[in-house]
Design an enzyme around this catalytic site. Structure first.
Site, short mmCIF file in Angstrom:
data_model
loop_
_atom_site.label_atom_id
_atom_site.label_comp_id
_atom_site.label_asym_id
_atom_site.label_seq_id
_atom_site.Cartn_x
_atom_site.Cartn_y
_atom_site.Cartn_z
N ASP A 36 -36.25 -34.68 -60.77
CA ASP A 36 -35.62 -34.65 -59.46
C ASP A 36 -34.32 -35.44 -59.41
OD1 ASP A 36 -37.34 -33.10 -57.65
OD2 ASP A 36 -38.86 -34.55 -58.29
N TYR A 58 -42.27 -19.39 -59.77
CA TYR A 58 -41.13 -20.14 -59.23
C TYR A 58 -40.06 -20.14 -60.31
CZ TYR A 58 -38.75 -24.06 -56.85
OH TYR A 58 -37.86 -24.88 -56.21
N GLU A 87 -43.88 -25.95 -49.11
CA GLU A 87 -44.17 -26.83 -50.25
C GLU A 87 -44.06 -28.26 -49.78
OE1 GLU A 87 -42.18 -23.95 -53.70
OE2 GLU A 87 -41.51 -26.02 -53.49
#
Ligand SMILES: Cc1ncc(COP(=O)(O)O)c(C=O)c1O
Lengths: 405, 278
Positions: free
Chosen positions: B61, B176, B50
């Protein structure tokens, strides 16, 4: 430009779109909660008990209705339109922000949420959130860019006195957009017990609609008050725009009255060819903070630094409904520079004995230009969104030459 | 249509092991070093790579990946250069799947159709776009599928059984699973909880399920690899990269090796897992 819709007041659609703007651009973790919120808000809105309770607090806790005041000396000085001030600065906590916070906190209580988070720029939204959390015994965490913590210190002290935790945000440009990023990060982490109280008409659906609805009390009152004062509707409305909540609140009830000219004023900072915060004038459509709207960015889609003397307008985006009203042409968007806002700040203080927030001073700055060009029977309403106490140290330093804009 | 991702997971299934998936930011700390690192990853044992697309406002994040994005942007990284990076990698590697991960705005500004064409030509296999939930599938997910790219969706602990079908409907390549509610770099969930969650997702889909967020050590990678079809490691690799930089944030002679060594030991962990979850 879109074709002219039948009504400017029917948005958003069920997916949260105002034309191409708005939407729900959030991480999957938040999506279930956003759908819950949408449902909880729809139920609250339809519940007469909710409305009754809210109206009670608006009257006795916030101090509404706020007066619609004829600014006689300002009108005389400008020599044109009759200028009225919608006195949102007289609300408890000193700005319009409390209207929205009250509504959201009541929704949060219905949803059983015990922990409230908020982002703040000028600190007015943070103070309003801290205040209502104190009133209802909720935990409160406010994210504020480190740059804003320094320039709006009086509000930081107020929030702490009210029992809130203020977190200075050190990431990115350390202003409002970064505070919003950090609040979103907290929300993703604590989604099970936390309600995110957004301070303006931005974010994922249903926030832009919900915040607008809670702020629309400003426009509804203005309508009634102007009918009482002058027996007719105003001819023009003016408000400053950070994310655009005080403006949407004033504008929305008048959007379908085509005789009413409407002006939003963005922050032109050092000038539109330099660093500024005028997203509609200087930006283009993009996606940030949960919605599609006009944003300041570079050709690679990276968000650019905004600048405004006023922390509350220092944001590179704008609420999606404004982007739509801009493209449809219903509202005209202007801007005012730091210098113009400072001059307006002083003029209103001297002529009317009202020290405005630097944010609101941007709207006054355009009134100074628009009013003289209009006839003496033109009725102009400017939203005095907040009072300037929080800005006194900063403006004092600038006027004494100790600091620059 | 079969992508390199589909092929890779079919191979791993045949070998009876789970995937080791790495995440690093494109252009961190500079484009040349970033390419060298990515080229070293398959050798170190990465099964799927990735690559983060740097963005100024990465809302999901934590500090490490935020800093990585800022280093890359400062070094002049752009979306176009990220595609160049993939193209350069593809010169010597035509089998390791590449997934681009990031936020929607840079793609939207580049132009969705143009981006999809260029990404496919560059050798990208899949996309993970954090701020595009199924409610916004018209934007990029459906066009990406039509262009032959996998659109890999994140499922989270808040994605309940009622919502899972909507999340999985247009997902391809793999799912995911984000093991915690939180941002990248936060603490990990334990392997038992992860196992339960993976089993729950597998009741709704035949796709491989990879698990990420909070995996930092070879042991943790092994435990997760036992519970899922793949373990994704990002922040730990980004931290190793950051630690190898000089005081100015520039690459040193040890940078590529620091990342590759950690990747190799994590890959050992994943390969130590007895047998992949079926
Ligand atoms: C007094 C005042 N006016 C205006 C604003 C700008 O926000 P909005 O555009 O949402 O009204 C702020 C924000 O902090 C404020 O404090």
């Amino acid at each position: 430009m879109n074709s002219r819709p039948n009504s400017f007041r029917s948005g958003p659609d069920e997916r949260g779109h105002f034309g191409m703007f708005g939407g729900r651009f959030v991480a999957e973790t938040l999506m279930p909660l956003i759908l819950d919120l949408e449902k909880a808000y729809a139920e609250a809105k339809a519940d007469p008990a909710f409305q009754r309770e809210m109206n009670g607090y608006l009257k006795d806790y916030v101090g509404r209705p706020s007066p619609l005041y004829f600014a006689e000396r300002l009108t005389e000085h400008l020599g044109g339109a009759k200028v009225y001030l919608k006195r949102e600065e007289l609300n408890h906590t000193g700005s319009h922000k409390v209207n929205n916070v009250l509504g959201q906190i009541m929704v949060a209580r219905r949803m059983g949420k015990k922990r409230i988070i908020a982002e703040t720029g000028a600190g007015q939204h943070g103070v309003a959130t801290a205040t209502l959390c104190a009133r209802f015994g909720l935990d409160c965490v406010v994210y504020m860019g480190a740059v804003d913590v320094a320039r709006q210190e009086p509000n930081v002290i107020r929030m702490e006195m009210l029992g809130a935790t203020v977190v200075p945000v050190q990431s990115g440009t350390r202003t409002l957009k970064d505070a919003m990023n950090e609040a979103l990060r907290d929300w993703v982490t604590n989604v099970h017990d936390t309600f995110y109280c957004i301070g303006t008409v931005a974010g994922p659906h249903p926030y832009p609609m919900m915040v607008r609805d809670f702020q629309s009390v400003i426009g509804h009152e203005t309508r009634t008050q102007m009918m009482e004062a002058e027996g007719r509707l105003p001819d023009s409305l003016i408000a400053c725009i950070g994310g655009g909540s005080n403006a949407m609140g004033l504008f929305h009830p008048f959007l379908d009255d085509s005789s009413v000219e409407i002006f939003g004023v963005e922050a032109a900072g050092h000038g539109l060819d330099k660093l500024h915060a005028a997203s509609l004038t200087g930006g283009r459509p993009g996606v940030l903070h949960g919605n599609r709207t006009y944003l300041l960015m570079n050709d690679d889609g990276q968000i650019q630094d905004a600048h405004s003397i006023s922390a509350g307008l220092d944001y590179p985006g704008i609420g999606p409904e404004h982007s739509w009203l801009h493209e449809t042409g219903r509202v005209t968007y202007l801007s005012a520079t730091d210098e113009e806002a400072l001059a307006a700040f002083q003029l209103l203080s001297r002529l009317e004995g009202i020290i405005p927030a630097l944010e609101s001073a941007h709207a006054i700055a355009r009134v100074i230009e628009l009013a003289p060009a209009r006839a003496s029977d033109h009725l102009m309403v400017v939203n005095l969104s907040g009072r300037g106490d929080k800005d006194v140290p900063q403006v004092g330093d600038i006027l004494k030459g100790r600091k620059t804009t | 249509m079969t992508t390199r991702i589909d092929t890779r997971f079919a191979e791993l299934q045949a070998q009876g092991r789970s995937a080791f998936v790495t995440f690093l930011m494109a252009g961190d700390p500079d484009p040349a070093t970033s390419l060298a690192i990515i080229k070293a990853l398959p050798q170190a044992g990465a099964d799927v790579i990735e690559i983060g697309m740097p963005f100024t406002d990465p809302m999901a994040d934590g500090p490490a990946i935020q800093a990585a994005g800022l280093r890359a942007l400062k070094a002049g990284m752009t979306l176009v250069k990220t595609l160049d990076l993939v193209r350069a990698f593809r010169k010597d590697d035509d089998t390791t799947p590449i997934v681009l991960m990031g936020y929607y705005n840079p793609i939207y500004i580049h132009g969705v159709d143009r981006f999809l064409t260029e990404a496919r030509q560059a050798g990208v296999d899949g996309l993970i776009i954090v701020d595009l939930p199924p409610e916004e599938d018209d934007e990029l997910c459906l066009p990406a599928m039509r262009a032959g790219l996998n659109f890999i969706r994140l499922a989270t602990p808040t994605t309940d059984d009622r919502r899972l079908p909507a999340v999985l409907a247009n997902t391809s390549g793999f799912v995911y699973y984000v093991s915690i509610t939180g941002i990248t770099g936060a603490a990990a969930a334990n392997a038992t909880q992860v196992g339960d969650a993976v089993a729950r997702i597998k009741r709704h889909t035949a796709l491989p399920v990879c698990v990420g967020f909070g995996i930092r050590t070879p042991d943790a990678a092994r435990d997760i690899a036992r519970a899922a079809n793949g373990a994704v490691v990002g922040t730990a690799l980004v931290d190793a990269l950051a630690k190898s930089l000089d005081s100015e944030g520039r690459a040193t002679t040890g940078t590529v090796k620091a990342v590759a060594d950690l990747a190799a030991s994590l890959a050992q962990g994943v390969r130590g897992a007895a047998r992949a979850a079926e």
